[in-house]
Design a protein around this motif. Structure first.
Motif, PDB file in Angstrom:
ATOM      1  N   LYS A   1       0.826  -1.219   0.000  1.00 57.09           N
ATOM      2  CA  LYS A   1       0.000   0.000   0.000  1.00 57.09           C
ATOM      3  C   LYS A   1       0.854   1.260   0.000  1.00 57.09           C
ATOM      4  O   LYS A   1       0.459   2.282  -0.543  1.00 57.09           O
ATOM      5  CB  LYS A   1      -0.913   0.004   1.223  1.00 57.09           C
ATOM      6  CG  LYS A   1      -2.023  -1.019   1.158  1.00 57.09           C
ATOM      7  CD  LYS A   1      -3.028  -0.756   2.264  1.00 57.09           C
ATOM      8  CE  LYS A   1      -4.074  -1.814   2.418  1.00 57.09           C
ATOM      9  NZ  LYS A   1      -4.816  -2.201   1.296  1.00 57.09           N
ATOM     10  N   SER A   2       2.019   1.186   0.626  1.00 57.09           N
ATOM     11  CA  SER A   2       2.889   2.362   0.687  1.00 57.09           C
ATOM     12  C   SER A   2       4.340   1.900   0.768  1.00 57.09           C
ATOM     13  O   SER A   2       4.626   0.726   1.000  1.00 57.09           O
ATOM     14  CB  SER A   2       2.544   3.219   1.907  1.00 57.09           C
ATOM     15  OG  SER A   2       2.830   2.504   3.101  1.00 57.09           O
ATOM     16  N   ILE A   3       5.234   2.861   0.578  1.00 57.65           N
ATOM     17  CA  ILE A   3       6.667   2.572   0.595  1.00 57.65           C
ATOM     18  C   ILE A   3       7.380   3.850   1.028  1.00 57.65           C
ATOM     19  O   ILE A   3       6.893   4.951   0.748  1.00 57.65           O
ATOM     20  CB  ILE A   3       7.142   2.090  -0.798  1.00 57.65           C
ATOM     21  CG1 ILE A   3       8.541   1.497  -0.746  1.00 57.65           C
ATOM     22  CG2 ILE A   3       7.055   3.192  -1.812  1.00 57.65           C
ATOM     23  CD1 ILE A   3       8.945   0.800  -2.041  1.00 57.65           C
ATOM     24  N   THR A   4       8.485   3.704   1.706  1.00 60.18           N
ATOM     25  CA  THR A   4       9.252   4.878   2.135  1.00 60.18           C
ATOM     26  C   THR A   4      10.592   4.918   1.402  1.00 60.18           C
ATOM     27  O   THR A   4      11.063   3.895   0.898  1.00 60.18           O
ATOM     28  CB  THR A   4       9.539   4.854   3.648  1.00 60.18           C
ATOM     29  OG1 THR A   4      10.409   3.749   3.935  1.00 60.18           O
ATOM     30  CG2 THR A   4       8.256   4.733   4.463  1.00 60.18           C
ATOM     31  N   LYS A   5      11.208   6.088   1.388  1.00 59.48           N
ATOM     32  CA  LYS A   5      12.532   6.229   0.794  1.00 59.48           C
ATOM     33  C   LYS A   5      13.530   5.328   1.524  1.00 59.48           C
ATOM     34  O   LYS A   5      14.388   4.715   0.899  1.00 59.48           O
ATOM     35  CB  LYS A   5      13.001   7.686   0.840  1.00 59.48           C
ATOM     36  CG  LYS A   5      12.263   8.596  -0.123  1.00 59.48           C
ATOM     37  CD  LYS A   5      12.815  10.010  -0.030  1.00 59.48           C
ATOM     38  CE  LYS A   5      12.219  10.921  -1.073  1.00 59.48           C
ATOM     39  NZ  LYS A   5      12.833  12.259  -1.043  1.00 59.48           N
ATOM     40  N   LYS A   6      13.385   5.235   2.842  1.00 58.95           N
ATOM     41  CA  LYS A   6      14.287   4.399   3.632  1.00 58.95           C
ATOM     42  C   LYS A   6      14.181   2.936   3.201  1.00 58.95           C
ATOM     43  O   LYS A   6      15.185   2.235   3.074  1.00 58.95           O
ATOM     44  CB  LYS A   6      13.967   4.557   5.117  1.00 58.95           C
ATOM     45  CG  LYS A   6      14.949   3.878   6.021  1.00 58.95           C
ATOM     46  CD  LYS A   6      14.675   4.210   7.484  1.00 58.95           C
ATOM     47  CE  LYS A   6      15.706   3.534   8.351  1.00 58.95           C
ATOM     48  NZ  LYS A   6      15.159   2.730   9.393  1.00 58.95           N
ATOM     49  N   GLU A   7      12.964   2.454   2.953  1.00 60.17           N
ATOM     50  CA  GLU A   7      12.783   1.067   2.496  1.00 60.17           C
ATOM     51  C   GLU A   7      13.450   0.838   1.140  1.00 60.17           C
ATOM     52  O   GLU A   7      14.029  -0.216   0.900  1.00 60.17           O
ATOM     53  CB  GLU A   7      11.289   0.734   2.378  1.00 60.17           C
ATOM     54  CG  GLU A   7      10.574   0.568   3.691  1.00 60.17           C
ATOM     55  CD  GLU A   7       9.086   0.340   3.476  1.00 60.17           C
ATOM     56  OE1 GLU A   7       8.602  -0.757   3.834  1.00 60.17           O
ATOM     57  OE2 GLU A   7       8.409   1.251   2.944  1.00 60.17           O
ATOM     58  N   VAL A   8      13.359   1.818   0.253  1.00 62.61           N
ATOM     59  CA  VAL A   8      13.982   1.709  -1.070  1.00 62.61           C
ATOM     60  C   VAL A   8      15.492   1.535  -0.907  1.00 62.61           C
ATOM     61  O   VAL A   8      16.095   0.637  -1.506  1.00 62.61           O
ATOM     62  CB  VAL A   8      13.654   2.946  -1.943  1.00 62.61           C
ATOM     63  CG1 VAL A   8      14.523   2.989  -3.190  1.00 62.61           C
ATOM     64  CG2 VAL A   8      12.176   2.954  -2.311  1.00 62.61           C
ATOM     65  N   ILE A   9      16.105   2.375  -0.085  1.00 64.37           N
ATOM     66  CA  ILE A   9      17.553   2.290   0.126  1.00 64.37           C
ATOM     67  C   ILE A   9      17.925   0.965   0.787  1.00 64.37           C
ATOM     68  O   ILE A   9      18.894   0.306   0.381  1.00 64.37           O
ATOM     69  CB  ILE A   9      18.062   3.485   0.961  1.00 64.37           C
ATOM     70  CG1 ILE A   9      17.849   4.789   0.205  1.00 64.37           C
ATOM     71  CG2 ILE A   9      19.530   3.297   1.357  1.00 64.37           C
ATOM     72  CD1 ILE A   9      18.573   4.887  -1.135  1.00 64.37           C
ATOM     73  N   GLU A  10      17.148   0.543   1.781  1.00 63.69           N
ATOM     74  CA  GLU A  10      17.438  -0.730   2.461  1.00 63.69           C
ATOM     75  C   GLU A  10      17.408  -1.903   1.488  1.00 63.69           C
ATOM     76  O   GLU A  10      18.258  -2.786   1.543  1.00 63.69           O
ATOM     77  CB  GLU A  10      16.456  -0.956   3.613  1.00 63.69           C
ATOM     78  CG  GLU A  10      16.741  -0.064   4.808  1.00 63.69           C
ATOM     79  CD  GLU A  10      15.658  -0.124   5.885  1.00 63.69           C
ATOM     80  OE1 GLU A  10      14.596  -0.753   5.664  1.00 63.69           O
ATOM     81  OE2 GLU A  10      15.880   0.487   6.949  1.00 63.69           O
ATOM     82  N   LYS A  11      16.443  -1.928   0.582  1.00 59.24           N
ATOM     83  CA  LYS A  11      16.384  -3.004  -0.422  1.00 59.24           C
ATOM     84  C   LYS A  11      17.585  -2.930  -1.359  1.00 59.24           C
ATOM     85  O   LYS A  11      18.156  -3.946  -1.731  1.00 59.24           O
ATOM     86  CB  LYS A  11      15.092  -2.926  -1.249  1.00 59.24           C
ATOM     87  CG  LYS A  11      13.879  -3.440  -0.543  1.00 59.24           C
ATOM     88  CD  LYS A  11      13.933  -4.934  -0.329  1.00 59.24           C
ATOM     89  CE  LYS A  11      12.638  -5.407   0.276  1.00 59.24           C
ATOM     90  NZ  LYS A  11      12.651  -6.812   0.644  1.00 59.24           N
ATOM     91  N   GLY A  12      17.958  -1.713  -1.722  1.00 57.19           N
ATOM     92  CA  GLY A  12      19.065  -1.532  -2.651  1.00 57.19           C
ATOM     93  C   GLY A  12      20.400  -1.997  -2.093  1.00 57.19           C
ATOM     94  O   GLY A  12      21.257  -2.438  -2.847  1.00 57.19           O
ATOM     95  N   ILE A  13      20.581  -1.900  -0.788  1.00 55.48           N
ATOM     96  CA  ILE A  13      21.857  -2.321  -0.206  1.00 55.48           C
ATOM     97  C   ILE A  13      21.787  -3.736   0.361  1.00 55.48           C
ATOM     98  O   ILE A  13      22.777  -4.249   0.867  1.00 55.48           O
ATOM     99  CB  ILE A  13      22.377  -1.313   0.857  1.00 55.48           C
ATOM    100  CG1 ILE A  13      21.401  -1.152   1.999  1.00 55.48           C
ATOM    101  CG2 ILE A  13      22.680   0.019   0.211  1.00 55.48           C
ATOM    102  CD1 ILE A  13      21.882  -0.208   3.097  1.00 55.48           C
ATOM    103  N   SER A  14      20.615  -4.375   0.231  1.00 54.79           N
ATOM    104  CA  SER A  14      20.495  -5.774   0.651  1.00 54.79           C
ATOM    105  C   SER A  14      20.565  -6.667  -0.581  1.00 54.79           C
ATOM    106  O   SER A  14      20.652  -6.184  -1.700  1.00 54.79           O
ATOM    107  CB  SER A  14      19.156  -6.002   1.378  1.00 54.79           C
ATOM    108  OG  SER A  14      18.093  -6.122   0.452  1.00 54.79           O
TER     109      SER A  14
END
Length: 135
Positions: free
Chosen positions: A94-107
């Motif tokens: 339903k929603s997403i944060t900038k922090k989640e985007v970065i966390e996925k990118g570095i995982s």
């Protein structure tokens, strides 16, 4: 829309990190478009982490075309209010944060394709860079 306040830089494709998977058919379409037109729009990337925000399919296509460099716009993603993130319809979130985007990118675990949708309050520039200059 504002004039784009960022410079375009050439960055080694090996340094970029995606935060979501790609759709193979879309990559194939981007390969054809890049072969026909050259690099026509930059990839949008977080300056600090080099996580791709917009342009996953172009980046994968560039990799398959064995390009060494790609044109990018580096932004201070977490601080830049001119860039917002939302989700695509039917992506399962339903929603997403900038922090989640970065966390996925570095995982090592990526979002499904077309999960995040980045919106910019500036126009992305059209460019024309022959692929031969990026090898």
């Amino acid at each position: 829309m504002e004039e784009m306040p960022y410079d375009i830089e050439l960055v080694s494709i090996d340094l970029l990190r995606g935060h979501e998977e790609v759709i193979p058919n879309n990559v194939t379409k981007r390969i054809r478009k890049l072969e026909k037109k050259g690099f026509y729009k930059p990839i949008i990337v977080d300056r600090e982490t080099l996580v791709i925000l917009d342009g996953h399919h172009k980046c994968r296509a560039a990799s398959k075309l064995e390009l060494s460099f790609v044109p990018v716009i580096l932004i201070d993603y977490l601080k830049d209010d001119s860039v917002t993130v939302t989700t695509w319809p039917d992506c399962g979130k339903k929603s997403i944060t900038k922090k989640e985007v970065i966390e996925k990118g570095i995982s090592e675990f990526l979002f499904s394709p077309k999960t995040s949708r980045h919106l910019f309050n500036f126009d992305l520039p059209k460019i024309s860079i022959p692929l031969s200059k990026l090898r």
